[in-house]
Design a protein around this motif. Structure first.
Motif, PDB file in Angstrom:
ATOM      1  N   VAL A  17       0.974  -1.095  -0.023  1.00 49.23           N
ATOM      2  CA  VAL A  17      -0.103   0.010  -0.108  1.00 49.23           C
ATOM      3  C   VAL A  17       0.983   1.098   0.024  1.00 49.23           C
ATOM      4  CG1 VAL A  17      -1.828   1.288   1.402  1.00 49.23           C
ATOM      5  CG2 VAL A  17      -2.120  -1.276   1.209  1.00 49.23           C
ATOM      6  N   GLN A  18       2.035   1.385   0.784  1.00 53.94           N
ATOM      7  CA  GLN A  18       2.908   2.396   0.951  1.00 53.94           C
ATOM      8  C   GLN A  18       3.531   2.667  -0.677  1.00 53.94           C
ATOM      9  OE1 GLN A  18       5.830   1.140   3.722  1.00 53.94           O
ATOM     10  NE2 GLN A  18       4.648   2.112   5.385  1.00 53.94           N
ATOM     11  N   SER A  19       3.779   1.607  -1.320  1.00 58.61           N
ATOM     12  CA  SER A  19       4.171   1.678  -2.573  1.00 58.61           C
ATOM     13  C   SER A  19       3.087   2.212  -3.509  1.00 58.61           C
ATOM     14  CB  SER A  19       4.756   0.276  -3.279  1.00 58.61           C
ATOM     15  OG  SER A  19       5.797  -0.128  -2.631  1.00 58.61           O
ATOM     16  N   ASP A  20       1.983   1.519  -3.299  1.00 61.44           N
ATOM     17  CA  ASP A  20       0.960   2.002  -4.426  1.00 61.44           C
ATOM     18  C   ASP A  20       0.587   3.637  -4.350  1.00 61.44           C
ATOM     19  OD1 ASP A  20       0.741  -0.552  -5.194  1.00 61.44           O
ATOM     20  OD2 ASP A  20      -1.139  -0.844  -3.876  1.00 61.44           O
ATOM     21  N   MET A  21       0.715   4.163  -2.811  1.00 60.98           N
ATOM     22  CA  MET A  21       0.419   5.432  -2.399  1.00 60.98           C
ATOM     23  C   MET A  21       1.560   6.589  -2.617  1.00 60.98           C
ATOM     24  SD  MET A  21      -2.902   5.255  -2.181  1.00 60.98           S
ATOM     25  CE  MET A  21      -3.048   6.814  -1.522  1.00 60.98           C
ATOM     26  N   GLY A  22       3.036   6.012  -2.921  1.00 61.92           N
ATOM     27  CA  GLY A  22       3.889   6.885  -3.069  1.00 61.92           C
ATOM     28  C   GLY A  22       4.668   7.057  -1.792  1.00 61.92           C
ATOM     29  N   SER A  23       4.376   6.459  -0.807  1.00 58.48           N
ATOM     30  CA  SER A  23       5.092   6.713   0.612  1.00 58.48           C
ATOM     31  C   SER A  23       6.379   5.675   0.891  1.00 58.48           C
ATOM     32  CB  SER A  23       4.318   6.851   1.548  1.00 58.48           C
ATOM     33  OG  SER A  23       3.623   5.770   1.951  1.00 58.48           O
ATOM     34  N   ARG A  24       6.374   4.726  -0.008  1.00 59.65           N
ATOM     35  CA  ARG A  24       7.375   3.695   0.353  1.00 59.65           C
ATOM     36  C   ARG A  24       8.923   4.099   0.544  1.00 59.65           C
ATOM     37  NH1 ARG A  24       8.430   0.314   3.365  1.00 59.65           N
ATOM     38  NH2 ARG A  24       9.680  -1.381   2.920  1.00 59.65           N
ATOM     39  N   ALA A  25       9.175   4.963  -0.432  1.00 54.84           N
ATOM     40  CA  ALA A  25      10.669   5.289  -0.319  1.00 54.84           C
ATOM     41  C   ALA A  25      10.938   5.947   1.024  1.00 54.84           C
ATOM     42  CB  ALA A  25      10.705   6.238  -1.453  1.00 54.84           C
ATOM     43  N   LEU A  26      10.095   6.855   1.433  1.00 56.92           N
ATOM     44  CA  LEU A  26      10.147   7.627   2.484  1.00 56.92           C
ATOM     45  C   LEU A  26      10.329   6.581   3.826  1.00 56.92           C
ATOM     46  CD1 LEU A  26      10.095  10.324   4.338  1.00 56.92           C
ATOM     47  CD2 LEU A  26       7.621   9.947   4.314  1.00 56.92           C
TER      48      LEU A  26
END
Length: 186
Positions: A17-26
């Motif tokens: 979900v983090q990857s899908d929503m764009g926050s995974r790298a952070l």
């Protein structure tokens, strides 16, 4: 401490979900912290000891979550050492959902709020039920002298992770004591 938190909280589904929503790298950077060591420093100790309530989450053997509010005078949640906290389990409505869930699965999560300062702390750990006949001195240490609610047992939690949570969207609320102090200070 952050790495320990991510090991518990960032499951494969959460990471997806983090990857899908764009926050995974952070959030992936937290996984590369220097240590998994979790300990209660002076800041955390002070925050814990100022609480007059908290929420404790458990799950039953069917996987259903349960959240219970626990309250008492400031300081009823005690820091026992650098990795353990505990509290006297006061008699309540006698449903014993939290205690029963701990018997089946000792993993717990505590949510501590300071609404006035817009701060919150999440604690993950493993709970142990401590009965007076097995460890009288520990249960006595967890009791609060000036608070005479009947104590049924102690609950000691060995911490495995913690995380200070973002203050966003916390609506400030004040206790009667805090309001009285504001009025005295004016």
């Amino acid at each position: 401490m952050a790495r320990a938190f991510t090991k518990i909280a960032f499951t494969d589904h959460v990471k997806q979900v983090q990857s899908d929503m764009g926050s995974r790298a952070l959030y992936q950077t937290l996984e590369h912290g220097v240590t998994d060591e979790v300990f209660i420093d002076a800041r955390v100790k002070k925050f814990i000891e100022q609480q007059d309530s908290f929420y404790i989450a458990t799950t039953n053997e069917d996987g259903w979550p349960y959240i219970q509010h626990r309250g008492g005078p400031k300081g009823f949640l005690k820091v026992l050492n650098e990795t353990q906290i505990g509290f006297a389990d006061f008699a309540g409505n006698r449903q014993y959902l939290t205690v029963g869930n701990i018997v089946g699965n000792n993993k717990v999560c505590l949510f501590l709020m300071n609404y006035a300062e817009k701060r919150r702390l999440k604690l993950w750990g493993r709970a142990e039920l401590v009965h007076e006949q097995d460890n009288f001195s520990l249960v006595q240490q967890l009791e609060v002298a000036e608070f005479r609610a009947p104590v049924e047992r102690g609950i000691v939690i060995t911490l495995e992770a913690m995380d200070w949570n973002c203050p966003k969207y916390i609506t400030p609320r004040y206790t009667q004591d805090e309001i009285a102090q504001f009025l005295v200070d004016d």
